[in-house]
Design a protein around this motif. Sequence first.
Motif, PDB file in Angstrom:
ATOM      1  N   LYS A  86       0.840  -1.183   0.000  1.00 29.38           N
ATOM      2  CA  LYS A  86       0.000   0.000   0.000  1.00 29.38           C
ATOM      3  C   LYS A  86       0.887   1.249   0.000  1.00 29.38           C
ATOM      4  N   PRO A  87       0.383   2.371  -0.460  1.00 35.13           N
ATOM      5  CA  PRO A  87       1.185   3.601  -0.420  1.00 35.13           C
ATOM      6  C   PRO A  87       1.687   3.934   0.983  1.00 35.13           C
ATOM      7  N   GLU A  88       0.905   3.580   2.001  1.00 37.10           N
ATOM      8  CA  GLU A  88       1.327   3.871   3.373  1.00 37.10           C
ATOM      9  C   GLU A  88       2.469   2.981   3.845  1.00 37.10           C
ATOM     10  N   ASP A  89       2.851   2.006   3.059  1.00 33.46           N
ATOM     11  CA  ASP A  89       4.027   1.199   3.371  1.00 33.46           C
ATOM     12  C   ASP A  89       5.319   1.887   2.926  1.00 33.46           C
ATOM     13  N   THR A  90       5.196   2.989   2.235  1.00 27.60           N
ATOM     14  CA  THR A  90       6.377   3.720   1.780  1.00 27.60           C
ATOM     15  C   THR A  90       7.207   4.197   2.971  1.00 27.60           C
ATOM     16  N   ALA A  91       8.475   3.832   2.958  1.00 26.99           N
ATOM     17  CA  ALA A  91       9.366   4.169   4.080  1.00 26.99           C
ATOM     18  C   ALA A  91      10.770   3.660   3.760  1.00 26.99           C
ATOM     19  N   VAL A  92      11.698   4.039   4.607  1.00 25.10           N
ATOM     20  CA  VAL A  92      13.010   3.398   4.608  1.00 25.10           C
ATOM     21  C   VAL A  92      12.921   2.224   5.568  1.00 25.10           C
ATOM     22  N   TYR A  93      13.294   1.062   5.085  1.00 22.35           N
ATOM     23  CA  TYR A  93      13.217  -0.151   5.884  1.00 22.35           C
ATOM     24  C   TYR A  93      14.615  -0.504   6.395  1.00 22.35           C
ATOM     25  N   TYR A  94      14.686  -0.781   7.685  1.00 28.12           N
ATOM     26  CA  TYR A  94      15.956  -1.081   8.334  1.00 28.12           C
ATOM     27  C   TYR A  94      15.953  -2.506   8.892  1.00 28.12           C
ATOM     28  N   CYS A  95      17.008  -3.198   8.625  1.00 32.68           N
ATOM     29  CA  CYS A  95      17.241  -4.506   9.229  1.00 32.68           C
ATOM     30  C   CYS A  95      17.814  -4.297  10.630  1.00 32.68           C
ATOM     31  N   ASN A  96      17.373  -5.107  11.554  1.00 31.45           N
ATOM     32  CA  ASN A  96      17.883  -5.044  12.929  1.00 31.45           C
ATOM     33  C   ASN A  96      18.210  -6.451  13.399  1.00 31.45           C
ATOM     34  N   VAL A  97      19.378  -6.581  14.010  1.00 35.36           N
ATOM     35  CA  VAL A  97      19.824  -7.900  14.446  1.00 35.36           C
ATOM     36  C   VAL A  97      20.439  -7.793  15.833  1.00 35.36           C
ATOM     37  N   TYR A 104      22.409  -4.343  16.301  1.00 37.89           N
ATOM     38  CA  TYR A 104      22.985  -3.784  15.077  1.00 37.89           C
ATOM     39  C   TYR A 104      21.885  -3.367  14.107  1.00 37.89           C
ATOM     40  N   TRP A 105      22.174  -2.311  13.353  1.00 36.95           N
ATOM     41  CA  TRP A 105      21.236  -1.800  12.362  1.00 36.95           C
ATOM     42  C   TRP A 105      21.876  -1.803  10.976  1.00 36.95           C
ATOM     43  N   GLY A 106      21.055  -2.087   9.980  1.00 38.81           N
ATOM     44  CA  GLY A 106      21.493  -1.931   8.608  1.00 38.81           C
ATOM     45  C   GLY A 106      21.422  -0.473   8.192  1.00 38.81           C
ATOM     46  N   GLN A 107      21.861  -0.212   6.967  1.00 38.50           N
ATOM     47  CA  GLN A 107      21.928   1.163   6.490  1.00 38.50           C
ATOM     48  C   GLN A 107      20.572   1.662   5.989  1.00 38.50           C
ATOM     49  N   GLY A 108      19.645   0.768   5.793  1.00 39.48           N
ATOM     50  CA  GLY A 108      18.309   1.139   5.332  1.00 39.48           C
ATOM     51  C   GLY A 108      18.159   0.982   3.834  1.00 39.48           C
TER      52      GLY A 108
END
Length: 115
Positions: A86-97, A104-108
Motif C-alpha cells: 500500500k502507499p502507506e508502506d512507503t518508508a526506509v526499511y531497516y534490518c535489525n539484528v 545492530y542496524w542496517g543502512q536502510g
Amino acid sequence: QVQLVESGGGLVQAGGSLRLSCAASGTIVSLNTMGWYRQAPGKQRELVATIRSGGSTSYADSVKGRFTISRDNAKNTVSLQMNSLKPEDTAVYYCNVVANWHNYWGQGTQVTVSS
C-alpha cells in the motif's frame, strides 16, 4: 563487529510485492532476534516484524496477513516478503539484528509504493 547488508528495496505499484533481504557478516557467536523496522518521512521508526532464533514471529498490526518474515540461520540472513503493498508502506526499511548480545542496524533500503 557485525555488518548488515540489505537489499531488495525499490519502487512498486500499489498491490505489488517486494522482498527485502539482510545478510549479517563478521564474527558471529550468537544470533538472536532479527527483524525489520521502517521509518516514513516525518514519522518515528516503527517495528514491522521480528523473528526469534527459534522461529517465532511477531508483526505490526498494519502488516499482518500481508508481510512474512523468515530467516536462514545457516546463512545468517533475514528476509521480509511484502505482498499487497500500500502507499502507506512507503518508508526506509531497516534490518535489525541482535548478535553477540549487541544490537545492530542496517543502512536502510527505500521502499516506495505508488498509488
